[in-house]
Design a protein around this motif. Structure first.
Motif, PDB file in Angstrom:
ATOM      1  N   LEU A 120      -5.621  -0.860   5.285  1.00  0.00           N
ATOM      2  CA  LEU A 120      -5.100  -0.106   4.556  1.00  0.00           C
ATOM      3  C   LEU A 120      -5.468   0.350   2.888  1.00  0.00           C
ATOM      4  CD1 LEU A 120      -2.434  -1.888   5.068  1.00  0.00           C
ATOM      5  CD2 LEU A 120      -2.170   0.532   5.431  1.00  0.00           C
ATOM      6  N   ALA A 121      -6.727  -0.919   2.690  1.00  0.00           N
ATOM      7  CA  ALA A 121      -7.449  -0.862   1.181  1.00  0.00           C
ATOM      8  C   ALA A 121      -8.844   0.849   1.533  1.00  0.00           C
ATOM      9  CB  ALA A 121      -8.227  -1.241   1.083  1.00  0.00           C
ATOM     10  N   THR A 130      -0.842   1.005  -4.341  1.00  0.00           N
ATOM     11  CA  THR A 130      -1.681  -0.485  -4.915  1.00  0.00           C
ATOM     12  C   THR A 130      -3.244   0.449  -3.575  1.00  0.00           C
ATOM     13  OG1 THR A 130      -0.491  -2.361  -4.803  1.00  0.00           O
ATOM     14  CG2 THR A 130      -2.772  -2.581  -3.228  1.00  0.00           C
ATOM     15  N   GLU A 131      -3.751   0.319  -4.495  1.00  0.00           N
ATOM     16  CA  GLU A 131      -5.115   1.252  -4.130  1.00  0.00           C
ATOM     17  C   GLU A 131      -6.340  -0.276  -4.245  1.00  0.00           C
ATOM     18  OE1 GLU A 131      -6.796   3.612  -6.171  1.00  0.00           O
ATOM     19  OE2 GLU A 131      -5.247   5.505  -5.780  1.00  0.00           O
ATOM     20  N   PHE A 169       0.504  -1.693   0.209  1.00  0.00           N
ATOM     21  CA  PHE A 169      -0.246  -0.175  -0.077  1.00  0.00           C
ATOM     22  C   PHE A 169       1.078   1.119  -0.080  1.00  0.00           C
ATOM     23  CE2 PHE A 169      -3.859  -3.227   0.959  1.00  0.00           C
ATOM     24  CZ  PHE A 169      -4.278  -2.442   0.334  1.00  0.00           C
ATOM     25  N   GLN A 170       1.998   1.227   0.151  1.00  0.00           N
ATOM     26  CA  GLN A 170       2.974   1.625  -0.040  1.00  0.00           C
ATOM     27  C   GLN A 170       3.396   2.914  -0.770  1.00  0.00           C
ATOM     28  OE1 GLN A 170       5.625   2.137   4.065  1.00  0.00           O
ATOM     29  NE2 GLN A 170       4.383   2.701   5.277  1.00  0.00           N
ATOM     30  N   THR A 196      -7.071   4.145   1.448  1.00  0.00           N
ATOM     31  CA  THR A 196      -6.022   4.906   0.198  1.00  0.00           C
ATOM     32  C   THR A 196      -7.695   5.258  -0.598  1.00  0.00           C
ATOM     33  OG1 THR A 196      -6.212   2.340  -0.349  1.00  0.00           O
ATOM     34  CG2 THR A 196      -4.276   3.698  -0.368  1.00  0.00           C
TER      35      THR A 196
END
Length: 123
Positions: A68-69, A41-42, A37-38, A72
Motif C-alpha cells: 500500500l505504501a 496516508t502515504e 491508505f484510502q 502511494t
C-alpha cells in the motif's frame, strides 16, 4: 485488536498494542491499513514496540502495508522490533525488503529524507 494511531504532517504512526500479531489479529490490522491508505496516508511508521510474536499472518499484514505504501509512492518504516520478531524477519529475508529502524525517531528521519529526495527529484 488494540492499537493507536498518531498522525503527523508527513506520516502516520500505527502502534499495535498487542503482544501477538497472529492469525486472530492480522485481519484487523490489514483492514485498518487499507483504511489508513484510502484516507490519504502515504508514509507509515509501524511501531512494533509492544509486539513480541508474529506469525505468517502477521508477516502478511506487514507486507500489505508495504504494498500500500509503494502504491502511494510512500514509505513503510518498521520501528522498535523485539529481538524475536527481528530474527523472524531476517530468517524470512524480509529484512532486505522492509525498512527497519531502531525507534520512531529514526523512522521519522527516514521518511523526511525520502520526502526531500522526492521533492528534489520533481525539480
Amino acid at each position: 485488536m488494540r492499537y493507536s494511531i498518531d498522525r503527523a504532517e508527513k506520516y502516520t504512526v500505527l502502534t499495535p498494542e498487542e503482544e501477538k500479531l497472529d492469525s486472530l489479529k492480522a485481519p484487523m490490522l490489514k483492514s485498518e491499513l487499507v483504511t489508513l491508505f484510502q484516507s490519504g496516508t502515504e508514509n507509515l511508521i509501524l511501531d512494533m514496540q509492544h509486539v513480541k510474536y508474529v506469525d505468517s499472518s502477521g508477516l502478511s499484514a506487514i507486507l500489505v502495508a508495504k504494498r500500500l505504501a509503494d502504491e502511494t509512492n510512500g514509505e513503510l518504516v518498521i520501528a522498535s522490533l523485539s529481538e524475536h520478531v527481528e530474527k523472524l524477519l531476517k530468517i524470512s529475508k524480509l529484512d532486505s525488503v522492509l525498512k527497519i529502524v531502531a525507534d520512531k525517531e529514526a523512522a521519522a528521519e527516514v521518511i523526511f529524507l525520502n520526502e526531500i529526495e522526492k521533492e528534489n527529484g520533481a525539480e
